[in-house]
Design an enzyme around this catalytic site. Sequence first.
Site, short mmCIF file in Angstrom:
data_model
loop_
_atom_site.label_atom_id
_atom_site.label_comp_id
_atom_site.label_asym_id
_atom_site.label_seq_id
_atom_site.Cartn_x
_atom_site.Cartn_y
_atom_site.Cartn_z
N GLY A 13 0.78 -1.22 0.00
CA GLY A 13 0.00 0.00 0.00
C GLY A 13 0.81 1.26 0.00
O GLY A 13 2.03 1.27 0.13
N GLU A 272 0.00 -11.38 -10.02
CA GLU A 272 1.44 -11.63 -10.03
C GLU A 272 1.78 -12.64 -11.14
O GLU A 272 0.91 -13.37 -11.62
CB GLU A 272 1.90 -12.20 -8.68
CG GLU A 272 1.54 -11.34 -7.47
CD GLU A 272 2.28 -10.02 -7.43
OE1 GLU A 272 3.37 -9.93 -8.03
OE2 GLU A 272 1.77 -9.07 -6.79
#
Length: 295
Positions: A13, A272
């Site tokens: 984040g 990913e």
Amino acid sequence: MQQAMIIINPASGKADARDYIRSAEEILQSTGYQVTIHETAGEGDATAFCVQACSGGYDLVVAIGGDGTLHETMNGLADQEHRPTLGIVPMGTVNDFARALQIPLSPADAIRTLSSSRTQRVDMGRLNNRLFVNVVAAGSLAGSLSSVTTEDKTRLGFLAYLKEGIKELASNSAHALTITHDGEIWEGSSPLFIAALTNSVGGFEKLAPGAAVDDGLLHCFIVKDLNLLNTVTVSISLLLGNLRNHKDVIYFTAREVAVHSPEPVKTNVDGEEGPPLPIRLSTIPRHIRVIVPEQ
């Protein structure tokens, strides 16, 4: 006293994830948990910590991080005899799984949700010998999204994925794919195949409006063509929640899917980089229990 483990990725984040550890710990302690905290330092750490929680008989595991951290944590629940309840505090750029479960995207609000008495059983997906949480994509476009850097994710959020996607679409590249699902076979050229467990993919919450987190199905899309004009119309269909009806998109649901190609083709798993083709996908219905907001 019940046991809870917090698994946190301190790099997740735009804010410092560590800022939220204390408030999460306090909420859990007030709910009656004894709390253990583990910070990840590298790939695979979240999975290893979650396996420890399973073998140690923990009642709850809380993942604080982005979709990658959640993906690793949930892989620690694979094939375990004892699976703790899962709590989620989203700290990433997209947070698709949290969106699908209507868990607040604000970390502070999500932490307050940890005191909720409501849980929901949710499906997991299996890709070869690993689990996935939300989505598997294959094709030239899927491969380009894996190249998005952590710095760009933090700085640009979802726009980082959009930037890479536009660059790849400009090359108009596609691969020969063979897709087998529940006894049927599709063969053709495609820049993108998507198999989703939930309605939210890449931050778009209308990819598969009919998808439910516990329906036991993979919601699959084969994009047949993505020239510049089709890119615009496909994008509009996606935003309107009507992608499945686009003339250049094939939509189907399945419990098992296999994807092959004679060419080297990359995949993207939960945002990913994943294994190259071939892959086999299946669902594990209602495999875990997740804390969700009170209704």
